[in-house]
Design a protein around this motif. Structure first.
Motif, PDB file in Angstrom:
ATOM      1  N   UNK A 184      14.033  23.679  39.857  1.00 36.06           N
ATOM      2  CA  UNK A 184      14.015  24.193  38.480  1.00 36.06           C
ATOM      3  C   UNK A 184      12.595  24.041  37.927  1.00 36.06           C
ATOM      4  N   UNK A 185      12.033  25.093  37.373  1.00 38.83           N
ATOM      5  CA  UNK A 185      10.655  25.011  36.849  1.00 38.83           C
ATOM      6  C   UNK A 185      10.483  23.977  35.748  1.00 38.83           C
ATOM      7  N   UNK A 186      11.567  23.585  35.098  1.00 37.49           N
ATOM      8  CA  UNK A 186      11.463  22.557  34.063  1.00 37.49           C
ATOM      9  C   UNK A 186      11.047  21.206  34.662  1.00 37.49           C
ATOM     10  N   UNK A 187      11.343  21.000  35.944  1.00 37.75           N
ATOM     11  CA  UNK A 187      10.915  19.768  36.611  1.00 37.75           C
ATOM     12  C   UNK A 187       9.393  19.740  36.715  1.00 37.75           C
ATOM     13  N   UNK A 188       8.802  20.885  37.089  1.00 41.12           N
ATOM     14  CA  UNK A 188       7.342  20.951  37.207  1.00 41.12           C
ATOM     15  C   UNK A 188       6.683  20.731  35.853  1.00 41.12           C
ATOM     16  N   UNK A 189       7.242  21.340  34.805  1.00 35.80           N
ATOM     17  CA  UNK A 189       6.675  21.186  33.467  1.00 35.80           C
ATOM     18  C   UNK A 189       6.778  19.747  32.989  1.00 35.80           C
ATOM     19  N   UNK A 190       7.912  19.107  33.256  1.00 29.88           N
ATOM     20  CA  UNK A 190       8.103  17.718  32.835  1.00 29.88           C
ATOM     21  C   UNK A 190       7.133  16.795  33.564  1.00 29.88           C
ATOM     22  N   UNK A 191       6.934  17.016  34.856  1.00 29.68           N
ATOM     23  CA  UNK A 191       5.992  16.192  35.620  1.00 29.68           C
ATOM     24  C   UNK A 191       4.587  16.329  35.045  1.00 29.68           C
ATOM     25  N   UNK A 192       4.197  17.558  34.704  1.00 24.01           N
ATOM     26  CA  UNK A 192       2.867  17.773  34.126  1.00 24.01           C
ATOM     27  C   UNK A 192       2.717  17.031  32.800  1.00 24.01           C
ATOM     28  N   UNK A 193       3.753  17.105  31.945  1.00 27.81           N
ATOM     29  CA  UNK A 193       3.676  16.457  30.632  1.00 27.81           C
ATOM     30  C   UNK A 193       3.652  14.936  30.747  1.00 27.81           C
ATOM     31  N   UNK A 194       4.436  14.397  31.667  1.00 28.32           N
ATOM     32  CA  UNK A 194       4.450  12.936  31.855  1.00 28.32           C
ATOM     33  C   UNK A 194       3.108  12.468  32.403  1.00 28.32           C
ATOM     34  N   UNK A 195       2.557  13.203  33.362  1.00 25.20           N
ATOM     35  CA  UNK A 195       1.264  12.822  33.936  1.00 25.20           C
ATOM     36  C   UNK A 195       0.175  12.841  32.868  1.00 25.20           C
ATOM     37  N   UNK A 196       0.166  13.871  32.017  1.00 22.18           N
ATOM     38  CA  UNK A 196      -0.825  13.954  30.947  1.00 22.18           C
ATOM     39  C   UNK A 196      -0.674  12.793  29.965  1.00 22.18           C
ATOM     40  N   UNK A 197       0.559  12.481  29.597  1.00 24.66           N
ATOM     41  CA  UNK A 197       0.809  11.383  28.651  1.00 24.66           C
ATOM     42  C   UNK A 197       0.403  10.041  29.246  1.00 24.66           C
ATOM     43  N   UNK A 198       0.627   9.875  30.556  1.00 24.16           N
ATOM     44  CA  UNK A 198       0.251   8.621  31.225  1.00 24.16           C
ATOM     45  C   UNK A 198      -1.254   8.448  31.226  1.00 24.16           C
ATOM     46  N   UNK A 199      -1.973   9.518  31.559  1.00 21.10           N
ATOM     47  CA  UNK A 199      -3.437   9.423  31.563  1.00 21.10           C
ATOM     48  C   UNK A 199      -3.982   9.177  30.161  1.00 21.10           C
ATOM     49  N   UNK A 200      -3.361   9.790  29.169  1.00 22.87           N
ATOM     50  CA  UNK A 200      -3.815   9.594  27.795  1.00 22.87           C
ATOM     51  C   UNK A 200      -3.533   8.176  27.317  1.00 22.87           C
ATOM     52  N   UNK A 201      -2.394   7.614  27.712  1.00 24.92           N
ATOM     53  CA  UNK A 201      -2.012   6.274  27.246  1.00 24.92           C
ATOM     54  C   UNK A 201      -2.856   5.188  27.911  1.00 24.92           C
ATOM     55  N   UNK A 202      -3.117   5.316  29.196  1.00 20.73           N
ATOM     56  CA  UNK A 202      -3.786   4.227  29.925  1.00 20.73           C
ATOM     57  C   UNK A 202      -5.236   4.538  30.279  1.00 20.73           C
ATOM     58  N   UNK A 203      -5.627   5.790  30.192  1.00 26.16           N
ATOM     59  CA  UNK A 203      -6.999   6.132  30.538  1.00 26.16           C
ATOM     60  C   UNK A 203      -7.280   5.793  31.990  1.00 26.16           C
ATOM     61  N   UNK A 204      -8.404   5.090  32.211  1.00 26.44           N
ATOM     62  CA  UNK A 204      -8.763   4.706  33.582  1.00 26.44           C
ATOM     63  C   UNK A 204      -8.114   3.396  34.009  1.00 26.44           C
ATOM     64  N   UNK A 205      -7.424   2.723  33.066  1.00 29.35           N
ATOM     65  CA  UNK A 205      -6.749   1.460  33.393  1.00 29.35           C
ATOM     66  C   UNK A 205      -5.431   1.743  34.108  1.00 29.35           C
ATOM     67  N   UNK A 206      -5.030   0.808  34.927  1.00 29.60           N
ATOM     68  CA  UNK A 206      -3.738   0.927  35.611  1.00 29.60           C
ATOM     69  C   UNK A 206      -2.638   0.421  34.689  1.00 29.60           C
TER      70      UNK A 206
END
Length: 244
Positions: A184-206
């Protein structure tokens, strides 16, 4: 004077046990009478009661043997130490009994801190499915049981994440993606949004994590992935996008 059988009966042990105590040097063997039988007196019965009491308290036989030759002060100190050990064991057994009874009653949140239980209730009020809440509960039980030193930091991080309505919506979408087809294409969209939010929240930190050598994170993610083909594909997409 009494026979070994009578002694065993009075003290509440078996004849075999008395013979073991003889062999281990805990209880001296008395001389035999004219008929060839060993006869025991009051002092033997008293010594056997002491040995039985210490053995029932879990004291190893070798330590009991050493205590027989200890001074009175040393013996009393040993008894105090044994009493302390028993008290600790009793407390541990009572705690285990309590968890067992709660398990029998279906109350599996007992091992979790109060704030985690409150958080799980909040998930329901936020509209997460019972399936998701139950999964979160079981996984937090596993984390707190295996990594109590790191569990609180991990929980606080997730609680702070979910306090943000936008980030909470991502978790909500993750929850409701359970029944989607893996392609389902909604899975791809959700993965993209979660990845973007993760990078924004933690930046270069783990993000906070357990011990790098721990296999618990993989076990947890495997449990999540096994619950839904869509979740399994979502995890694969996230790993690829976040280079995990």
């Amino acid at each position: 004077m009494i026979t070994i059988g009578q002694l065993a009966g009075y003290v509440g042990v078996s004849i075999k046990t008395i013979r073991v105590y003889h062999d281990k040097g805990l209880l001296p063997e008395p001389d035999r009478d004219a008929s060839g039988y060993r006869r025991y007196g009051a002092s033997d019965a008293i010594d056997l009661i002491k040995i039985r009491t210490l053995a029932e308290a879990g004291v190893p036989l070798a330590r009991i043997r050493d205590l027989r030759s200890a001074t009175d002060d040393a013996f009393q100190e040993a008894l105090r130490e044994i009493d302390d050990e028993l008290t600790a064991r009793i407390h541990g057994l009572r705690a285990t009994q309590g968890r067992l009874r709660q398990l029998a009653a279906g109350q599996l949140t007992a091992p979790l801190p109060t704030e985690v239980g409150a958080h799980l209730e909040q998930l329901t009020r936020w509209g997460f499915t019972t399936r998701w809440v139950d999964l979160q509960r079981d996984l937090w039980i596993l984390v707190f049981a295996t990594h109590p030193d790191r569990a609180t930091a991990l929980f606080n991080d997730q609680a702070e994440t979910l306090a943000d309505p936008a980030l909470r919506q991502l978790f909500h979408d993750y929850d409701h993606a359970h029944g989607l087809a893996p392609d389902d294409p909604r899975i791809d969209d959700l993965a993209r949004r979660i990845a973007e939010a993760t990078r924004e929240r933690y930046g270069t930190d783990a993000p906070p994590e357990l011990d790098a050598a721990s296999e618990i994170p993989a076990l947890i993610q495997g449990t999540v992935n096994a619950a839904s083909p869509a979740w399994r594909r979502l995890d694969g997409l996230l790993r690829a996008q976040l280079h995990v």
